[in-house]
Design an enzyme around this catalytic site. Structure first.
Site, PDB file in Angstrom:
ATOM      1  N   ASP A  36       0.824  -1.216   0.000  1.00 59.41           N
ATOM      2  CA  ASP A  36       0.000   0.000   0.000  1.00 59.41           C
ATOM      3  C   ASP A  36       0.858   1.266   0.000  1.00 59.41           C
ATOM      4  OD1 ASP A  36      -2.419   1.326   0.073  1.00 59.41           O
ATOM      5  OD2 ASP A  36      -3.195   0.242   1.809  1.00 59.41           O
ATOM      6  N   ASP A  65     -10.066   3.714  -3.238  1.00 62.21           N
ATOM      7  CA  ASP A  65     -10.843   2.525  -2.865  1.00 62.21           C
ATOM      8  C   ASP A  65     -12.233   2.463  -3.481  1.00 62.21           C
ATOM      9  OD1 ASP A  65      -8.613   2.139  -1.409  1.00 62.21           O
ATOM     10  OD2 ASP A  65      -9.602   2.035   0.541  1.00 62.21           O
TER      11      ASP A  65
HETATM   12  C1  GLA Z   1      -5.954   1.429   1.480  1.00 60.90           C
HETATM   13  C2  GLA Z   1      -6.129   0.444   0.335  1.00 60.90           C
HETATM   14  C3  GLA Z   1      -7.251  -0.526   0.665  1.00 60.90           C
HETATM   15  C4  GLA Z   1      -6.941  -1.255   1.965  1.00 60.90           C
HETATM   16  C5  GLA Z   1      -6.691  -0.253   3.088  1.00 60.90           C
HETATM   17  C6  GLA Z   1      -6.167  -0.929   4.346  1.00 60.90           C
HETATM   18  O1  GLA Z   1      -7.054   2.255   1.610  1.00 60.90           O
HETATM   19  O2  GLA Z   1      -6.390   1.113  -0.863  1.00 60.90           O
HETATM   20  O3  GLA Z   1      -7.456  -1.444  -0.385  1.00 60.90           O
HETATM   21  O4  GLA Z   1      -5.795  -2.065   1.771  1.00 60.90           O
HETATM   22  O5  GLA Z   1      -5.731   0.732   2.706  1.00 60.90           O
HETATM   23  O6  GLA Z   1      -5.938  -0.018   5.383  1.00 60.90           O
END
Ligand code: GLA
Length: 404
Positions: free
Chosen positions: A149, A204
């Site tokens: 990430d 997301d």
């Molecule tokens: C980010 C990523 C998500 C998830 C969260 C976890 O937002 O884009 O897909 O992995 O972190 O905290």
């Protein structure tokens, strides 16, 4: 002394030239499940074991799903005295190897999450400065997939940060699929092929057809906003290196028809198919969608070409994806709220993909038509295609040149 230094430099140089991502992984889009969309950080050993059991029992493994990925929240807040990450003692009381071994015992693969920053997005210890230690630990546990990430990365160069982890994974000696999760901020499609096997193309996902939900500095996007935002980066995707449209929201609250569209579009876009729902309580309808082998075959096509938007007329969108052996996948989507009557003259709608140079030649070749969701044949391209498509639903077709 001079010789010694140049020897070391030479070795370092040849190592950095040799360093590359694990080869021959993800030649078709990876398929699996990830904990985040449904469980957030509320994850534990039993959940992983239940999901692995569900993969087998519900036919998901047979359908091609392979990776079970634990997202954020699996660790304790502190590293140990050797700087190793520690699985959260309440969530994983028997350690991580126990969980990985269980997943492997079912013939499946195991994925884990961390972050290029000092902390993960949920505030757990990130890998910044510990890349080689972490990669070694994952390899010892038998990890097969790393989602990496991009939180807490101030002043980090994205390409460089992902390269460091790529090299650390390589040095671990275990082939580990590297999933870049950088949200598209630094156009990872332009450098990701060299670093990893897939890269997120947006922030997301959220479980809606067409919404955008703001969270201050960032926004979650529904299914269509994601598609529309990244439909034009198709040329960067292909075998071994995929545009990742995010973990799916199938079974997480949209209508069954919207779920069918979502699933079919991820297949058409050659996106990784990573489920994000609770498989333990999934409805038969949800599992039917997720295990539809005709849809999955479109996603797993060997050419790995991302679909393009062919037409956009009123409430109807038509998308086309060239497949191997001269076949095509064509999707008719009803974007509206009322049923749509389809009357499509193939000869009047030339299908040609400028990117791959592939063309459907309905004037010289007759194609048979197979409906991937209805599981039935729909004649050939010699006559108009007719039918009704419900609100926010899809007719997904596979066209095969007819053998004389
Ligand atoms: C980010 C990523 C998500 C998830 C969260 C976890 O937002 O884009 O897909 O992995 O972190 O905290």
């Amino acid at each position: 002394m001079k010789l010694g230094i140049s020897l070391v430099l030479g070795l370092l140089l040849s190592f950095s030239v040799m360093a590359q991502k694990a080869q021959n992984l993800a030649l078709t889009p990876p398929m699996g499940w990830n904990s985040w969309n449904t469980f957030g950080t509320d994850i534990n050993e039993q959940l992983v074991k239940d999901i692995a059991d569900a993969f087998v029992k519900l036919g998901l493994k047979d359908a091609g799903y392979e990776y079970i990925v634990l997202d954020d929240g699996w660790m304790a807040m502190e590293r140990d005295d050797n700087y190793n990450l520690v699985p959260h003692p309440d969530k994983f009381p028997n350690g991580m190897k126990e969980v990985v071994d269980y997943v492997h015992s079912k013939g499946l693969k195991f994925g884990i999450y961390n972050c290029a920053g000092a902390t993960t997005c949920a505030g757990y210890p990130g890998s910044r400065g510990f890349e080689y230690i972490d990669a070694k630990l994952y390899a010892e546990w038998g990890v097969d997939f790393l989602k990496y990430d991009w939180c807490d990365t101030e002043n980090l160069n994205a390409k460089g940060a992902y390269q460091t982890m790529r090299d650390a994974l390589q040095a671990s000696g275990r082939p580990i699929l590297f999933s870049i999760c950088e949200w598209g901020d630094n156009e990872p499609w332009k450098w990701g092929e060299e670093m990893g096997h897939m890269w997120r193309v947006t922030g997301d996902i959220i479980n809606c057809w067409d919404c955008t939900v703001g969270h201050g500095t960032w926004a979650s996007l529904g299914v269509w906003p994601i598609i529309k935002l990244r439909k034009d980066i198709r040329k960067y995707s292909g075998p071994g290196h995929w545009n990742d449209f995010d973990m799916m929201e199938v079974g997480n609250g949209m209508t069954p028809a919207e779920d069918r569209v979502h699933f079919a579009m991820w297949a058409m876009l050659a996106s990784p198919l990573i489920m994000g729902n609770d498989l333990r309580s999934a409805s038969d309808e949800t599992i039917k969608t997720l295990t539809n082998k005709e849809v999955i075959a479109i996603n797993q096509d060997a050419l790995g070409i991302q679909a393009y938007c062919h037409t956009n007329e009123g409430d109807m969108e038509v998308w086309a994806k060239p497949l191997a052996n001269g076949e095509w996948a064509i999707a008719f989507i009803n974007m509206g709220q009322k049923p749509l009557q389809l009357d499509f003259d193939w000869a009047w709608h030339p299908v040609k993909d400028d990117l791959s140079g592939r063309e459907m030649s309905v004037n010289t070749i007759e194609y048979t038509i197979r409906d991937a969701y209805a599981h039935k044949d729909r004649g050939t391209t010699k006559v108009n295609l007719k039918g009704e498509i419900g609100a926010h639903d899809i007719m997904l077709l596979r066209l095969t040149p007819k053998k004389e």
